[in-house]
Design an enzyme around this catalytic site. Sequence first.
Site, short mmCIF file in Angstrom:
data_model
loop_
_atom_site.label_atom_id
_atom_site.label_comp_id
_atom_site.label_asym_id
_atom_site.label_seq_id
_atom_site.Cartn_x
_atom_site.Cartn_y
_atom_site.Cartn_z
N THR A 40 0.84 -1.21 0.00
CA THR A 40 0.00 0.00 0.00
C THR A 40 0.88 1.25 0.00
OG1 THR A 40 -1.71 -1.19 1.20
CG2 THR A 40 -1.78 1.20 1.36
N ASP A 87 6.25 -4.24 -1.41
CA ASP A 87 5.65 -3.13 -0.64
C ASP A 87 6.69 -2.03 -0.44
OD1 ASP A 87 3.86 -1.63 0.79
OD2 ASP A 87 3.62 -3.05 2.44
N ASP A 124 8.38 3.38 5.12
CA ASP A 124 8.61 4.77 5.55
C ASP A 124 10.07 4.99 5.92
OD1 ASP A 124 5.81 5.68 5.42
OD2 ASP A 124 5.54 4.06 6.87
N LYS A 167 7.01 0.79 8.83
CA LYS A 167 5.93 0.86 7.86
C LYS A 167 4.65 1.29 8.59
CE LYS A 167 5.25 -2.29 4.91
NZ LYS A 167 4.89 -1.13 4.07
N GLY A 206 0.69 4.74 5.90
CA GLY A 206 -0.65 4.74 5.28
C GLY A 206 -1.67 3.99 6.11
N GLU A 266 -0.18 -5.58 6.03
CA GLU A 266 1.15 -5.62 5.39
C GLU A 266 2.04 -6.61 6.13
OE1 GLU A 266 1.27 -1.04 3.69
OE2 GLU A 266 2.21 -1.45 5.60
C1 5RP Z 1 1.48 1.99 4.19
C2 5RP Z 1 2.96 1.83 4.18
C3 5RP Z 1 3.70 2.39 3.01
O1 5RP Z 1 4.45 1.38 2.44
C4 5RP Z 1 4.59 3.50 3.47
O2 5RP Z 1 3.80 4.46 4.18
C5 5RP Z 1 5.30 4.17 2.30
O3 5RP Z 1 4.38 4.88 1.54
P1 5RP Z 1 4.81 5.70 0.24
O4 5RP Z 1 5.21 4.70 -0.79
O5 5RP Z 1 3.55 6.46 -0.12
O6 5RP Z 1 5.92 6.62 0.61
O7 5RP Z 1 3.58 1.27 5.05
O8 5RP Z 1 0.93 1.53 5.40
#
Ligand code: 5RP
Length: 228
Positions: A32, A85, A88, A98, A101, A107
């Site tokens: 995500t 995936d 962060d 992570k 989101g 996940e």
């Molecule tokens: C969602 C996550 C995402 O992988 C993480 O937030 C990275 O997001 P982005 O690719 O928009 O930077 O853990 O729960």
Amino acid sequence: MTQDQQKQAAAQAAVDHVLKKLDFDSYLGVGTGSTCNYFIDLLAQHKGRIAGTVASSEATAERLRGHGIPVEDLNSVRDVQIYVDGADEANPHLELIKGGGGALTREKILAAAAGSFVCIVDAGKRVDHLGRFPLPIEVIPMARGYVARQLIKLGGEPVYRENFVTDNGNVILDIHGLHPIGSPRALEEKLNNITGVVCNGLFALRPADLLLSAHANGVETLSSETRN
Ligand code: 5RP
């Protein structure tokens, strides 16, 4: 490359990896976030090659279906061969934070179930020590106050994520003030042991197997065999 171009480059590297490694009858786990959205959009050009996917969130399932890519329930598939995936934060040991989101629980389930976990990041996610990004914790709503008090005892500063409910009907506390996390595995275990915590965003007990990390000039590949 800009940050968005780096996300796309990492996503393209993951598509190339999947096309090379995924067995024709195997399922692909899909994460995500914005980097994964690039991955999904690029994957759509090869959808005939993918038997099916398992999504880590309702948003991802919707995007996959929008492209005509089949999405299955994890309980209906034999196995998930590869899980792709974003993250962060990612440290040199391929341990991650992570959940920015809010999809961390599904996940983490997919990362646990997958034969191989491929993480795609831009350079801004690479850190020596985890913890500057506030660590997301998914909590049963009635336990929010209790869990927050336990997190303060551990030295964190929990902040309730306002107006956000996870796909599982729970709430998120984001823990600030943890940097540098000295032992991500030990902290992950401690947080798992707090009653009322559904899941925490540290992916250290099950780190990534492969990190496809984009930077200004290209995409670097780090694997669990070569990690520090
Ligand atoms: C969602 C996550 C995402 O992988 C993480 O937030 C990275 O997001 P982005 O690719 O928009 O930077 O853990 O729960």
